[in-house]
Design a protein around this motif. Sequence first.
Motif, PDB file in Angstrom:
ATOM      1  N   ASP A  24       0.830  -1.196   0.000  1.00  0.00           N
ATOM      2  CA  ASP A  24       0.000   0.000   0.000  1.00  0.00           C
ATOM      3  C   ASP A  24       0.869   1.252   0.000  1.00  0.00           C
ATOM      4  OD1 ASP A  24      -2.263  -1.558   0.053  1.00  0.00           O
ATOM      5  OD2 ASP A  24      -2.473  -1.480   2.230  1.00  0.00           O
ATOM      6  N   LYS A  81      -1.690  -8.236  -3.644  1.00  0.00           N
ATOM      7  CA  LYS A  81      -2.031  -6.808  -3.606  1.00  0.00           C
ATOM      8  C   LYS A  81      -1.575  -6.115  -4.883  1.00  0.00           C
ATOM      9  CE  LYS A  81      -1.517  -6.199   1.419  1.00  0.00           C
ATOM     10  NZ  LYS A  81      -0.709  -5.501   2.448  1.00  0.00           N
ATOM     11  N   ALA A 100      -4.224  -4.272  -8.204  1.00  0.00           N
ATOM     12  CA  ALA A 100      -4.247  -2.808  -8.301  1.00  0.00           C
ATOM     13  C   ALA A 100      -5.360  -2.346  -9.238  1.00  0.00           C
ATOM     14  CB  ALA A 100      -2.897  -2.299  -8.804  1.00  0.00           C
TER      15      ALA A 100
END
Length: 218
Positions: A26, A193, A197
């Motif tokens: 993140d 992750k 996106a």
Amino acid sequence: MNQLIPISTDLAVNEEHFNELISSSDFLPRVQLYGSSSTAVKEEKIGQGRFGLTTKDDITDLGKQFDCLPVNVRFKAMEMSGSEIERVSHDPHSAAFMEIQARAEEGENQGYMFGVEFLLWIPQLQTFATYFLSNKSSRREAKPLKGMLGKATTIEAKLVKWKEWAFHAPKVLACSTPFDVPDLELINKESAKFRAAKEYNASEKASTTEAKATERAR
């Protein structure tokens, strides 16, 4: 050497969770190869022909080469306005991606970039980072770097001379120096992750934020 007071080893953070948190995708830094025309080089924040691990306000010098573990790869097209990101697309078939790519290929639109982006593990700093191969010279190394997924890799800066121009470009090599990697569970989590996106459009985000603010004001 610079210790001023004794510190207990009984800290209020778990080392495993601490390392996982600070290397979360993140908030990932990015790897960038800095050339002579870079503002950061002109401001003497880093030397030319050197890789930097870059956040919004800081550059950590990785040297003329660095070791890494390529973990995943995705398509990326990005539109910039100055230092601000306007649009990001990871779908090469989307209208946004194709428009950005077309403008980048015109050669005169410096705010438009496209290529592939890798998720890397950087052992010397014990962190994950992204590396966007966004111009012609770097995209030439996309296939070799993709071939190194899951393997110890060295990326070095190479001076390229073409006609009257000289510039630095990345070169992908097999790494001969062993290094530690994080747990596979953490690698898979960061990879998921990275793969998930979403598209980004600053103007759409601003419109949504304004609409929500207007709704709350009623």
